[in-house]
Design a protein around this motif. Structure first.
Motif, mmCIF file in Angstrom:
data_model
loop_
_atom_site.group_PDB
_atom_site.id
_atom_site.type_symbol
_atom_site.label_atom_id
_atom_site.label_comp_id
_atom_site.label_asym_id
_atom_site.label_seq_id
_atom_site.Cartn_x
_atom_site.Cartn_y
_atom_site.Cartn_z
ATOM 1 N N THR A 1 3.977 10.128 -9.641
ATOM 2 C CA THR A 1 3.324 10.331 -10.932
ATOM 3 C C THR A 1 2.637 11.693 -10.984
ATOM 4 O OG1 THR A 1 3.009 7.949 -11.177
ATOM 5 C CG2 THR A 1 1.624 9.359 -12.541
ATOM 6 N N GLU A 2 2.086 12.116 -9.843
ATOM 7 C CA GLU A 2 1.425 13.421 -9.755
ATOM 8 C C GLU A 2 2.423 14.569 -9.554
ATOM 9 O OE1 GLU A 2 -1.266 12.857 -6.496
ATOM 10 O OE2 GLU A 2 -2.580 11.529 -7.642
ATOM 11 N N LYS A 3 3.706 14.235 -9.542
ATOM 12 C CA LYS A 3 4.791 15.209 -9.357
ATOM 13 C C LYS A 3 4.697 15.935 -8.014
ATOM 14 C CE LYS A 3 5.570 15.824 -14.274
ATOM 15 N NZ LYS A 3 6.775 15.105 -14.468
ATOM 16 N N LYS A 4 4.239 15.196 -6.993
ATOM 17 C CA LYS A 4 4.160 15.739 -5.638
ATOM 18 C C LYS A 4 5.277 15.194 -4.756
ATOM 19 C CE LYS A 4 -0.837 16.309 -5.811
ATOM 20 N NZ LYS A 4 -2.118 15.893 -5.215
ATOM 21 N N LEU A 5 6.039 14.239 -5.284
ATOM 22 C CA LEU A 5 7.101 13.584 -4.529
ATOM 23 C C LEU A 5 8.147 13.071 -5.520
ATOM 24 C CD1 LEU A 5 7.995 12.241 -1.752
ATOM 25 C CD2 LEU A 5 6.746 10.245 -2.539
ATOM 26 N N VAL A 6 9.397 13.146 -5.140
ATOM 27 C CA VAL A 6 10.475 12.587 -5.953
ATOM 28 C C VAL A 6 11.187 11.551 -5.088
ATOM 29 C CG1 VAL A 6 12.583 13.013 -7.258
ATOM 30 C CG2 VAL A 6 10.761 14.743 -7.221
ATOM 31 N N PRO A 7 10.787 10.287 -5.214
ATOM 32 C CA PRO A 7 11.425 9.260 -4.390
ATOM 33 C C PRO A 7 12.800 8.869 -4.938
ATOM 34 C CG PRO A 7 9.727 8.276 -5.758
ATOM 35 C CD PRO A 7 9.691 9.764 -6.004
ATOM 36 N N LEU A 8 13.725 8.686 -4.031
ATOM 37 C CA LEU A 8 15.046 8.174 -4.365
ATOM 38 C C LEU A 8 15.171 6.857 -3.619
ATOM 39 C CD1 LEU A 8 17.916 8.401 -5.545
ATOM 40 C CD2 LEU A 8 18.540 9.682 -3.497
ATOM 41 N N VAL A 9 15.179 5.763 -4.351
ATOM 42 C CA VAL A 9 15.222 4.431 -3.757
ATOM 43 C C VAL A 9 16.610 3.854 -3.997
ATOM 44 C CG1 VAL A 9 14.147 2.157 -3.703
ATOM 45 C CG2 VAL A 9 12.751 4.170 -4.201
ATOM 46 N N VAL A 10 17.282 3.507 -2.897
ATOM 47 C CA VAL A 10 18.653 3.026 -2.961
ATOM 48 C C VAL A 10 18.753 1.691 -2.236
ATOM 49 C CG1 VAL A 10 21.050 3.532 -2.348
ATOM 50 C CG2 VAL A 10 19.506 5.394 -2.980
ATOM 51 N N GLY A 11 19.329 0.721 -2.912
ATOM 52 C CA GLY A 11 19.574 -0.583 -2.306
ATOM 53 C C GLY A 11 21.038 -0.736 -1.947
ATOM 54 N N VAL A 12 21.289 -1.323 -0.783
ATOM 55 C CA VAL A 12 22.654 -1.623 -0.379
ATOM 56 C C VAL A 12 22.952 -3.077 -0.712
ATOM 57 C CG1 VAL A 12 22.705 0.157 1.399
ATOM 58 C CG2 VAL A 12 21.947 -2.141 1.995
ATOM 59 N N ARG B 1 0.838 -1.208 0.000
ATOM 60 C CA ARG B 1 0.000 0.000 0.000
ATOM 61 C C ARG B 1 0.872 1.258 0.000
ATOM 62 N NH1 ARG B 1 -2.806 -2.930 3.951
ATOM 63 N NH2 ARG B 1 -1.888 -1.596 5.564
ATOM 64 N N ALA B 2 1.910 1.247 0.803
ATOM 65 C CA ALA B 2 2.800 2.410 0.882
ATOM 66 C C ALA B 2 3.511 2.642 -0.449
ATOM 67 C CB ALA B 2 3.811 2.226 2.005
ATOM 68 N N SER B 3 4.001 1.585 -1.070
ATOM 69 C CA SER B 3 4.715 1.752 -2.339
ATOM 70 C C SER B 3 3.779 2.258 -3.433
ATOM 71 C CB SER B 3 5.402 0.454 -2.765
ATOM 72 O OG SER B 3 4.464 -0.539 -3.091
ATOM 73 N N GLN B 4 2.532 1.807 -3.436
ATOM 74 C CA GLN B 4 1.563 2.303 -4.412
ATOM 75 C C GLN B 4 1.308 3.797 -4.221
ATOM 76 O OE1 GLN B 4 -1.876 -0.205 -3.964
ATOM 77 N NE2 GLN B 4 -0.862 -1.985 -4.862
ATOM 78 N N LYS B 5 1.236 4.226 -2.966
ATOM 79 C CA LYS B 5 1.010 5.647 -2.674
ATOM 80 C C LYS B 5 2.217 6.484 -3.122
ATOM 81 C CE LYS B 5 -1.302 9.066 -0.889
ATOM 82 N NZ LYS B 5 -2.565 9.526 -1.455
ATOM 83 N N VAL B 6 3.413 5.981 -2.889
ATOM 84 C CA VAL B 6 4.621 6.693 -3.309
ATOM 85 C C VAL B 6 4.634 6.848 -4.831
ATOM 86 C CG1 VAL B 6 7.140 6.541 -3.482
ATOM 87 C CG2 VAL B 6 6.010 6.075 -1.303
ATOM 88 N N VAL B 7 4.339 5.779 -5.551
ATOM 89 C CA VAL B 7 4.312 5.843 -7.022
ATOM 90 C C VAL B 7 3.233 6.821 -7.490
ATOM 91 C CG1 VAL B 7 3.847 4.523 -9.125
ATOM 92 C CG2 VAL B 7 5.327 3.568 -7.352
ATOM 93 N N GLN B 8 2.075 6.796 -6.841
ATOM 94 C CA GLN B 8 1.006 7.728 -7.202
ATOM 95 C C GLN B 8 1.457 9.176 -7.009
ATOM 96 O OE1 GLN B 8 -2.574 7.340 -4.854
ATOM 97 N NE2 GLN B 8 -3.365 9.296 -5.543
ATOM 98 N N LEU B 9 2.042 9.478 -5.854
ATOM 99 C CA LEU B 9 2.507 10.839 -5.591
ATOM 100 C C LEU B 9 3.619 11.246 -6.557
ATOM 101 C CD1 LEU B 9 2.505 10.797 -1.701
ATOM 102 C CD2 LEU B 9 0.925 12.053 -3.201
#
Length: 101
Positions: free
Chosen positions: A25-36, A15-23
């Motif tokens: 897409t709406e240009k309300k958030l720029v997520p930076l996802v980094v894997g170690v 649910r959280a990841s879907q909300k992040v992608v939605q935001l």
């Protein structure tokens, strides 16, 4: 988001990841996802509208310096109503770039 692998609570995470992608897409958030090291990059990439980046070793300092330099450019461009040209990503194993925001 900086993670070492897949989530343990898949329902809440989904649910959280879907909300992040939605935001994003709406240009309300720029997520930076980094894997170690050892991260499930395919799963992490579902947390953004851009692919997750894999940190090169322990280059956390380089990553945070890049974030700082990027935010300075974004702030300056917002004041002028333009787009920000971001510095090259040198701290990730991946051969991709975030050219602008």
């Amino acid at each position: 988001i900086i993670s070492d692998g897949a989530p343990t609570d898949t329902e809440a995470w989904s649910r959280a990841s879907q909300k992040v992608v939605q935001l994003a897409t709406e240009k309300k958030l720029v997520p930076l996802v980094v894997g170690v090291k050892g991260a499930d990059m395919k799963t992490l990439s579902r947390c953004s509208n851009r692919p997750a980046l894999h940190l090169d070793g322990l280059r956390f300092q380089d990553m945070f310096q890049w974030i700082s330099a990027s935010m300075i450019r974004v702030s300056a461009s917002a004041a002028n109503g333009g787009f920000a040209t971001l510095p090259p990503i040198t701290w990730a194993d991946d051969q991709c770039s975030w050219d602008s925001l």
